[in-house]
Design a protein around this motif. Sequence first.
Motif, PDB file in Angstrom:
ATOM      1  N   LYS A  56       0.831  -1.204   0.000  1.00  0.00           N
ATOM      2  CA  LYS A  56       0.000   0.000   0.000  1.00  0.00           C
ATOM      3  C   LYS A  56       0.868   1.257   0.000  1.00  0.00           C
ATOM      4  O   LYS A  56       0.576   2.223  -0.716  1.00  0.00           O
ATOM      5  N   ARG A 106       2.303   1.671  -3.469  1.00  0.00           N
ATOM      6  CA  ARG A 106       1.282   2.069  -4.445  1.00  0.00           C
ATOM      7  C   ARG A 106       0.956   3.555  -4.333  1.00  0.00           C
ATOM      8  O   ARG A 106       0.934   4.279  -5.339  1.00  0.00           O
ATOM      9  N   GLU A 148       1.667   0.824 -10.321  1.00  0.00           N
ATOM     10  CA  GLU A 148       0.605   1.180  -9.373  1.00  0.00           C
ATOM     11  C   GLU A 148      -0.633   0.326  -9.604  1.00  0.00           C
ATOM     12  O   GLU A 148      -1.263  -0.175  -8.657  1.00  0.00           O
ATOM     13  N   GLY A 171      -2.143  -2.581  -7.050  1.00  0.00           N
ATOM     14  CA  GLY A 171      -3.526  -2.488  -6.601  1.00  0.00           C
ATOM     15  C   GLY A 171      -4.260  -3.816  -6.735  1.00  0.00           C
ATOM     16  O   GLY A 171      -5.005  -4.222  -5.840  1.00  0.00           O
TER      17      GLY A 171
END
Length: 258
Positions: free
Chosen positions: A46, A49, A75, A79
């Motif tokens: 996370k 990202r 990215e 995800g």
Amino acid sequence: MEPKTSIVSSSSSKPSNPNPNPKNKDFLIHLEAYLAKRDGVDKLLKISRYASKIILASSVIPESLPLSLRLKSFESSVGVSRKAFRLGKFVQDVNALRSANISSKEELLLSILAYGGEGLYYFVEQFVWLGKAGLIDKKNLNSLQKISAWCEFIGYIGSVSLKVKELRQISEDEQCLLSTREISMIRGFGYADEEEKLRKLRLKKLMKRLSVIQDFADGLMALADISDGKGMLSAPLLLSSAGLLSALISTHKNWISC
């Protein structure tokens, strides 16, 4: 959100060894324990990202450069990868709701909103991941994502409400401890126990406040998903910053809990 866990006492006659202070634990052993947790790896993904999204949203790198395209691809891939870490995660919310210490109808309602909302979110996210991974038809993907965002948002409403109530209780306990410590000081008694309890209570209060901030940040992103990225609160840089803040708080909580 923070599911509540029960503490099971051991019947063994041998004294249990307390968990070593994270500050005194060997860094590599601590890191191994952190990376062994599903949430540990998920939060590192996370961070990477949303750090990438901040770079892209701030236009630090021109869109024409190949690096910008690579960051977008990275990215997007991260995800999708993060959704794989949510497989079966809804079970923790089912167990948290079952073990919740509920003393009023208000707490029951808030617990259902918090754990039920988050549990449904994680359940639906499994199918969102399968759709993005190409295993199931993508024709219902947008509807699934909208349902997922609504469940997540409702969960955060319940979670924040519960944590605000807990913060009030912690503040009341803190005032009681302060009064007890003051009385002990006046009478000349030792107050080392009160000091230690106060230190732990204030640390708990800090972590709870950070958790509320995290829920607000994640709730903001869920709201943006509900509104399809429209509105003043859906600016890419704002949402990316909220995501990174949430990831850093989660990483800190998971790190000190190892």
